[in-house]
Design an enzyme around this catalytic site. Structure first.
Site, short mmCIF file in Angstrom:
data_model
loop_
_atom_site.label_atom_id
_atom_site.label_comp_id
_atom_site.label_asym_id
_atom_site.label_seq_id
_atom_site.Cartn_x
_atom_site.Cartn_y
_atom_site.Cartn_z
N PRO A 68 45.54 -0.21 37.74
CA PRO A 68 46.41 -1.24 38.31
C PRO A 68 47.63 -0.58 38.93
CG PRO A 68 46.79 -1.09 35.96
CD PRO A 68 45.70 -0.10 36.28
N GLU A 116 40.09 -3.24 51.46
CA GLU A 116 40.85 -4.20 52.25
C GLU A 116 42.24 -3.60 52.43
OE1 GLU A 116 43.57 -7.74 51.80
OE2 GLU A 116 41.67 -8.41 50.94
N LEU A 117 42.65 -3.46 53.70
CA LEU A 117 43.86 -2.71 54.00
C LEU A 117 44.89 -3.60 54.70
CD1 LEU A 117 41.93 0.50 55.17
CD2 LEU A 117 42.86 -0.01 52.89
N CYS A 146 48.38 -9.72 52.26
CA CYS A 146 47.77 -8.98 53.37
C CYS A 146 47.20 -9.90 54.43
CB CYS A 146 46.72 -8.01 52.85
SG CYS A 146 45.68 -8.67 51.55
N GLU A 193 53.32 -3.62 60.27
CA GLU A 193 53.26 -4.63 59.22
C GLU A 193 54.56 -4.63 58.41
OE1 GLU A 193 50.06 -6.07 55.85
OE2 GLU A 193 50.37 -3.92 56.12
#
EC number: 1.2.1.79
Length: 518
Positions: free
Chosen positions: A182, A254-255, A288, A386
């Site tokens: 995590p 997943e980016l 995201c 981003e």
């Protein structure tokens, strides 16, 4: 409702896959809303990861032998435990991640729906299926699905339950074990979900949580796993993909994203303005698939900007452990610095602030107002990079064609949103967008929540897919078992080899003409 008690953290801490927890160096975990220490977490090592993999491999062999329906039963019991413990889980999410409670509840809904979906479909997805044999009636071909072995999961801080356990559930029902790292800021969210899985009957060695730094624990997981699932930045994902490639193991990620929304003429602007507050500012924009760019046709841009600005200015920020707050906190000083930097850079270069635009230390140390910008130019940091925070820019465009062109002008391609005068028009626009998911008349939730459909990114936004059949079968190896009946390709019944070889091509041509073969 207060943050969870010290007794809760003491109980969960002992579930970490670390020997001699009390003797280890620790990292302080703060309550995001206040910045005050909540508890500590022991720091794992590469040796802890290797030990977890050794135990996981031993347990996985027996787990894979259990009927799929038994594995599904464990996941159903886990689903029911999530429902029973939802208030506690939301408390923990708010304390450790700084979410508004409604945003925390989104994660709980996902945990329940994800577990329910894979427990329901896994038996059918994993059962052997027939395939066309070489010679119909003479051969039989079956495709089986074998588990990869031990799956590595490296999860982020922004959705620390959804992106840990919901990526692990399909791996587990497929017969794998999981070793998970995590994020260091949110380890107890992962441990709380692990506790419910153990209570549901999952053997503890099958799901090991190893907290610790990515450079140590993450690297060790990548070195040892049989498949790697990662959610995080595109830069880190690229490095992990290279590492996985050298080891010739499967990889899914997943980016990042710079997700666009298109608002066309005829759209209900009151409805769009309201929905856009959630689409842009869920989890303070630390999502995201949240929207960071809005393209609006020029003749409605002024009206939309006014309505959206009013809606954003009316949003309530706060630290309450209830549903009275619209937006929570950023999670760290690093996030606050990025958000402030993007807004300050934009305004210094001529951008106009329609709403928000400043930090709110009067509420909490990491709060920043939901911010709407216009007059954003390409040279500004927030234009192409981003932000991953509560900042969105509005761009007037001449028409839908220009909106689509600008929406697609990015290296990312994770999520998009379309609002138009009709559903049919919205769907036509959606089909032109280069994005893994597109929502029509919604920001992100309908595509994410369509669990039977694949979810993932194009370009720098990811590799592979989660959700749907793909989200489970990626954790398996397909195995083809082909059986020759009556005879194989050697000359049968004493036929001379020269005669048999001359007959093979006509036989194959005849087979090609059979129904279903053309």
């Amino acid at each position: 409702m207060p943050a969870p008690s010290a007794e809760v953290f003491d109980r969960l801490r002992n579930l970490a896959a670390i020997k001699d927890v009390a003797a280890r160096p620790t990292r302080t975990i703060d309550e995001v809303f206040t910045g005050k220490p909540l508890t500590t977490i022991p720091v794992g090592t590469a040796a802890d990861v290797e030990a977890a993999f050794a135990e996981a491999r031993a347990a996985q062999t027996d787990w894979a032998k259990r009927p799929v329906i038994e594995r599904a039963a464990v996941i159903r019991r886990y689903r029911d435990l999530v429902i029973e413990n939802r208030e506690f889980l939301m408390d923990l999410l708010q304390a450790e991640a700084g979410k508004a409670r409604w945003a925390a509840q989104e994660e709980i809904v996902d945990l329940i729906a994800n577990a329910n979906y894979y427990a329901r479909v896994c038996v059918d997805l994993l059962k052997p299926r027939k395939a066309q044999p070489l010679l119909p009636g003479i051969g039989k071909t079956t495709v089986c699905y074998q588990p990869k072995g031990v799956v590595g999961v490296i999860s982020p801080w922004n959705y620390p339950m959804t992106l840990t356990v919901s990526d692990s559930v399909p791996a587990l029902v497929a017969g794998n074990a999981v070793v998970l790292k995590p994020d260091s800021q949110t380890p107890y969210c992962a441990l709380a979900c692990a506790e419910l899985l153990y209570r549901a009957g999952l053997p503890r060695a099958l799901y090991a949580i190893v907290p610790g730094p990515g450079s140590v624990v993450g690297t060790a997981i990548t070195d040892n796993c049989d498949y790697l699932m990662f959610t995080g930045s595109s830069a880190t994902g690229s490095r992990l993909a290279e590492h996985a490639g050298r080891r010739l193991i499967g990889f899914s990620a997943e980016l990042g994203g710079k997700n666009p929304m298109i608002v066309a003429r005829g759209a209900n602007l009151d409805k769009v303005a309201k929905a856009a507050t959630r689409a842009c500012f869920s989890n303070a924009g630390q999502l995201c698939i949240s929207i960071e760019r809005i393209y609006v046709e020029k003749d409605i841009a002024e009206e939309f900007t006014r309505k959206f600005g009013d809606a954003v200015r009316n949003m309530k920020l706060g630290t309450a452990y209830d549903f009275s707050v619209d937006m929570g906190s950023l999670i760290s000083e690093a996030q606050l610095k990025t958000v402030s930097g993007h807004v300050d850079d934009a305004t210094a270069k001529g951008a106009k602030v329609i709403a928000g635009g400043k930090a709110r230390p009067d509420i909490g140390p990491l709060f920043y107002e939901p911010t709407v910008l216009t007059n954003v130019a390409p040279e500004m940091e927030c234009a192409a990079n981003e932000t991953f925070g509560p900042v969105v820019s509005i761009y007037p465009v001449a028409d839908v064609d220009e909106a689509v062109e600008k929406a697609n002008d990015t290296d990312y391609g994770l999520n998009a949103s379309v609002w138009a005068g009709s559903t049919a028009e919205g769907q036509r626009i959606a089909a032109r967008l280069r994005s893994g998911t597109v929502n029509v008349d919604e920001g992100y939730a309908f595509a994410w929540g369509s669990l039977s459909a694949p979810m993932g990114g194009m370009g720098l936004s990811g590799v592979g897919r989660r959700h749907g059949p793909e989200g489970l079968l990626k954790y398996t190896e397909s195995q083809t078992i082909a059986t020759a009946r009556v005879f194989n390709l050697d000359p049968p019944f004493g036929i001379p080899a020269t005669v048999w070889q001359k007959s093979l091509l006509p036989i194959v041509r005849t087979v090609m003409k059979l129904p279903g073969r053309r």
